[in-house]
Design a protein around this motif. Sequence first.
Motif, PDB file in Angstrom:
ATOM      1  N   GLU A 140      76.425  74.821  12.523  1.00 32.20           N
ATOM      2  CA  GLU A 140      76.744  75.240  11.163  1.00 32.20           C
ATOM      3  C   GLU A 140      75.533  74.933  10.291  1.00 32.20           C
ATOM      4  O   GLU A 140      75.221  73.772  10.014  1.00 32.20           O
ATOM      5  CB  GLU A 140      77.992  74.515  10.652  1.00 32.20           C
ATOM      6  CG  GLU A 140      79.255  74.912  11.419  1.00 32.20           C
ATOM      7  CD  GLU A 140      80.504  74.249  10.868  1.00 32.20           C
ATOM      8  OE1 GLU A 140      80.553  74.010   9.638  1.00 32.20           O
ATOM      9  OE2 GLU A 140      81.410  73.969  11.667  1.00 32.20           O
ATOM     10  N   THR A 141      74.833  75.984   9.868  1.00 29.89           N
ATOM     11  CA  THR A 141      73.534  75.800   9.224  1.00 29.89           C
ATOM     12  C   THR A 141      73.645  75.254   7.814  1.00 29.89           C
ATOM     13  O   THR A 141      72.739  74.579   7.327  1.00 29.89           O
ATOM     14  CB  THR A 141      72.771  77.130   9.182  1.00 29.89           C
ATOM     15  OG1 THR A 141      73.478  78.060   8.363  1.00 29.89           O
ATOM     16  CG2 THR A 141      72.613  77.698  10.586  1.00 29.89           C
TER      17      THR A 141
ATOM     18  N   HIS B 246      68.198  81.715   8.559  1.00 31.89           N
ATOM     19  CA  HIS B 246      66.813  81.634   9.034  1.00 31.89           C
ATOM     20  C   HIS B 246      66.230  80.229   8.887  1.00 31.89           C
ATOM     21  O   HIS B 246      65.278  79.879   9.578  1.00 31.89           O
ATOM     22  CB  HIS B 246      65.934  82.660   8.319  1.00 31.89           C
ATOM     23  CG  HIS B 246      65.712  82.379   6.869  1.00 31.89           C
ATOM     24  ND1 HIS B 246      66.392  83.040   5.883  1.00 31.89           N
ATOM     25  CD2 HIS B 246      64.889  81.504   6.235  1.00 31.89           C
ATOM     26  CE1 HIS B 246      65.991  82.595   4.696  1.00 31.89           C
ATOM     27  NE2 HIS B 246      65.087  81.667   4.883  1.00 31.89           N
ATOM     28  N   THR B 247      66.816  79.414   7.993  1.00 29.52           N
ATOM     29  CA  THR B 247      66.283  78.063   7.832  1.00 29.52           C
ATOM     30  C   THR B 247      66.459  77.238   9.097  1.00 29.52           C
ATOM     31  O   THR B 247      65.626  76.393   9.411  1.00 29.52           O
ATOM     32  CB  THR B 247      66.959  77.339   6.650  1.00 29.52           C
ATOM     33  OG1 THR B 247      68.364  77.217   6.906  1.00 29.52           O
ATOM     34  CG2 THR B 247      66.756  78.105   5.354  1.00 29.52           C
ATOM     35  N   ALA B 248      67.539  77.481   9.823  1.00 29.43           N
ATOM     36  CA  ALA B 248      67.832  76.686  11.024  1.00 29.43           C
ATOM     37  C   ALA B 248      67.170  77.228  12.280  1.00 29.43           C
ATOM     38  O   ALA B 248      67.145  76.539  13.306  1.00 29.43           O
ATOM     39  CB  ALA B 248      69.340  76.604  11.234  1.00 29.43           C
TER      40      ALA B 248
ATOM     41  N   THR C 152      75.252  79.370  18.994  1.00 25.79           N
ATOM     42  CA  THR C 152      75.411  80.300  17.876  1.00 25.79           C
ATOM     43  C   THR C 152      75.127  79.575  16.563  1.00 25.79           C
ATOM     44  O   THR C 152      75.251  78.356  16.471  1.00 25.79           O
ATOM     45  CB  THR C 152      76.825  80.895  17.817  1.00 25.79           C
ATOM     46  OG1 THR C 152      77.761  79.856  17.491  1.00 25.79           O
ATOM     47  CG2 THR C 152      77.205  81.548  19.142  1.00 25.79           C
ATOM     48  N   ASN C 153      74.736  80.348  15.547  1.00 20.07           N
ATOM     49  CA  ASN C 153      74.485  79.808  14.220  1.00 20.07           C
ATOM     50  C   ASN C 153      75.321  80.561  13.193  1.00 20.07           C
ATOM     51  O   ASN C 153      75.291  81.795  13.141  1.00 20.07           O
ATOM     52  CB  ASN C 153      73.007  79.966  13.845  1.00 20.07           C
ATOM     53  CG  ASN C 153      72.110  78.943  14.508  1.00 20.07           C
ATOM     54  OD1 ASN C 153      71.675  77.975  13.887  1.00 20.07           O
ATOM     55  ND2 ASN C 153      71.822  79.155  15.784  1.00 20.07           N
ATOM     56  N   ASP C 154      76.081  79.836  12.390  1.00 18.42           N
ATOM     57  CA  ASP C 154      76.792  80.390  11.240  1.00 18.42           C
ATOM     58  C   ASP C 154      76.600  79.438  10.069  1.00 18.42           C
ATOM     59  O   ASP C 154      76.330  78.252  10.265  1.00 18.42           O
ATOM     60  CB  ASP C 154      78.293  80.549  11.528  1.00 18.42           C
ATOM     61  CG  ASP C 154      78.587  81.804  12.338  1.00 18.42           C
ATOM     62  OD1 ASP C 154      78.243  82.897  11.853  1.00 18.42           O
ATOM     63  OD2 ASP C 154      79.150  81.682  13.436  1.00 18.42           O
TER      64      ASP C 154
ATOM     65  N   ALA D  43      68.503  70.984  14.298  1.00 13.27           N
ATOM     66  CA  ALA D  43      69.900  71.084  14.734  1.00 13.27           C
ATOM     67  C   ALA D  43      70.022  71.975  15.961  1.00 13.27           C
ATOM     68  O   ALA D  43      70.797  71.686  16.885  1.00 13.27           O
ATOM     69  CB  ALA D  43      70.766  71.622  13.594  1.00 13.27           C
ATOM     70  N   ASN D  44      69.260  73.059  15.988  1.00 15.12           N
ATOM     71  CA  ASN D  44      69.307  73.937  17.155  1.00 15.12           C
ATOM     72  C   ASN D  44      68.675  73.292  18.377  1.00 15.12           C
ATOM     73  O   ASN D  44      69.185  73.429  19.493  1.00 15.12           O
ATOM     74  CB  ASN D  44      68.602  75.257  16.833  1.00 15.12           C
ATOM     75  CG  ASN D  44      69.539  76.274  16.217  1.00 15.12           C
ATOM     76  OD1 ASN D  44      70.385  76.850  16.888  1.00 15.12           O
ATOM     77  ND2 ASN D  44      69.399  76.488  14.919  1.00 15.12           N
TER      78      ASN D  44
END
Length: 225
Positions: free
Chosen positions: A87-88, A93-95, A60-62, A102-103
């Motif tokens: 944690e972006t 959308h940058t991550a 997940t991305n937050d 990071a992803n």
Amino acid sequence: MHLDHAHPGPAAVGADARCPDGTRRALRIGLGGPVGSGKTATVAALCRALRTELSLAVVTNDIYTREDAEFLLRQAVLPPERITAVETGACPHTAIRDDISANLEAVEELEDTVGPLDLILVESGGDNLTATFSKGLVDAQIFVIDVAGGDDIPRKGGPGVTTADLLVVNKTDLAPYVGADLARMAFDARAQRGELPVVFQSLRGEPGAAEVADWVRRRAAAWTA
């Protein structure tokens, strides 16, 4: 409700479908969409539908929290070691599109620690209609919108609506309460997407995310065939 379009071909299997040791890597499917559209609830429903058939995990991305991952952990949709959070620190959308490092690290760590995996779901944090995933991160993209956001969203287009491999129009049960015209949304989605598939769903009852789960099954089967 499903728009009966011809489905695009299965995810291509090339050299990047293998890990450095030569084993098949997991199929990666990204889920994006605006804030509150139901991405995390859809991920939870997919985990429940697929966890006995596929070995899967979730990233997940937050921006500054682990809220979405913690929701999935509370729902116990997968063992805790199969859910991780990024944690972006900036617009989500940058991550998922600009700096995916990071992803990619999170995905590779999951494959190393709980693999081999068949499927990894990568959920973007809440973003707008421009959110898309880098092809270096995911093999297919699902874009989730909801009727409460306005029945003009398909008509407005944007890369998420027009180019995602699957468009999900969520929370159809709310249509009578927010004055949303589902037929109009279906017409506009068809005009924007051509032959790309669209699924209308409500997670408040049956069949829930069954159509989306079937779409994921087909992608996974093509990936491993």
